[in-house]
Design a protein around this motif. Structure first.
Motif, mmCIF file in Angstrom:
data_model
loop_
_atom_site.group_PDB
_atom_site.id
_atom_site.type_symbol
_atom_site.label_atom_id
_atom_site.label_comp_id
_atom_site.label_asym_id
_atom_site.label_seq_id
_atom_site.Cartn_x
_atom_site.Cartn_y
_atom_site.Cartn_z
ATOM 1 N N VAL A 83 0.844 -1.209 0.000
ATOM 2 C CA VAL A 83 0.000 0.000 0.000
ATOM 3 C C VAL A 83 0.876 1.254 0.000
ATOM 4 C CG1 VAL A 83 -1.741 1.292 1.282
ATOM 5 C CG2 VAL A 83 -1.888 -1.196 1.136
ATOM 6 N N ALA A 84 1.924 1.260 0.813
ATOM 7 C CA ALA A 84 2.822 2.420 0.868
ATOM 8 C C ALA A 84 3.581 2.577 -0.446
ATOM 9 C CB ALA A 84 3.795 2.279 2.017
ATOM 10 N N THR A 85 3.914 1.473 -1.089
ATOM 11 C CA THR A 85 4.599 1.542 -2.377
ATOM 12 C C THR A 85 3.700 2.174 -3.438
ATOM 13 O OG1 THR A 85 5.869 -0.427 -1.819
ATOM 14 C CG2 THR A 85 5.777 0.178 -4.135
ATOM 15 N N VAL A 86 2.460 1.727 -3.480
ATOM 16 C CA VAL A 86 1.515 2.295 -4.454
ATOM 17 C C VAL A 86 1.264 3.764 -4.144
ATOM 18 C CG1 VAL A 86 -0.867 2.182 -5.281
ATOM 19 C CG2 VAL A 86 0.442 0.081 -4.969
ATOM 20 N N LEU A 87 1.087 4.095 -2.874
ATOM 21 C CA LEU A 87 0.847 5.485 -2.480
ATOM 22 C C LEU A 87 2.058 6.359 -2.799
ATOM 23 C CD1 LEU A 87 -1.139 7.426 -1.122
ATOM 24 C CD2 LEU A 87 -0.014 6.885 1.039
#
Length: 105
Positions: free
Chosen positions: A49-53
């Motif tokens: 999720v942090a990578t996509v964000l």
């Protein structure tokens, strides 16, 4: 009086010395800072999720910074200088105001 053309000295004008420093079409400092922020978010959280964000934030920044650089390659420097000089701006009147003749003492 101008010198004849054959006696004038020709100085080469290198484009690389006057070209603005850009990375991926955006201003260098702001682009590197956006990469740092997005990379810090991705590395600190270490999840999908942090990578996509982080990638979404970075892509939005790249898009905005490239649009800024198309208007002016050094827009952030101009803006900071404008803020610094704001106290020096003289008062001005509106363009449609009819001015009085100046008094001479």
């Amino acid at each position: 009086m101008a010198a004849p053309a054959e006696t004038r000295r020709m100085t080469p004008f290198y484009r690389a010395l006057h070209r603005p420093q850009q990375i991926m079409g955006g201003e260098r400092e702001l682009m590197l800072f956006s990469m740092l922020i997005a990379g810090g978010l991705i590395v600190s959280a270490l999840n999908f999720v942090a990578t996509v964000l982080g990638l979404m934030i970075w892509l939005v920044c790249v898009h905005g910074l490239r649009r800024m650089a198309k208007k002016d390659p050094e827009l952030s420097k101009v803006y900071i200088r404008q803020l610094r000089y704001a106290n020096y701006y003289a008062a001005f009147s509106r363009p449609w105001r009819v001015g009085k003749s100046p008094r001479i003492y």
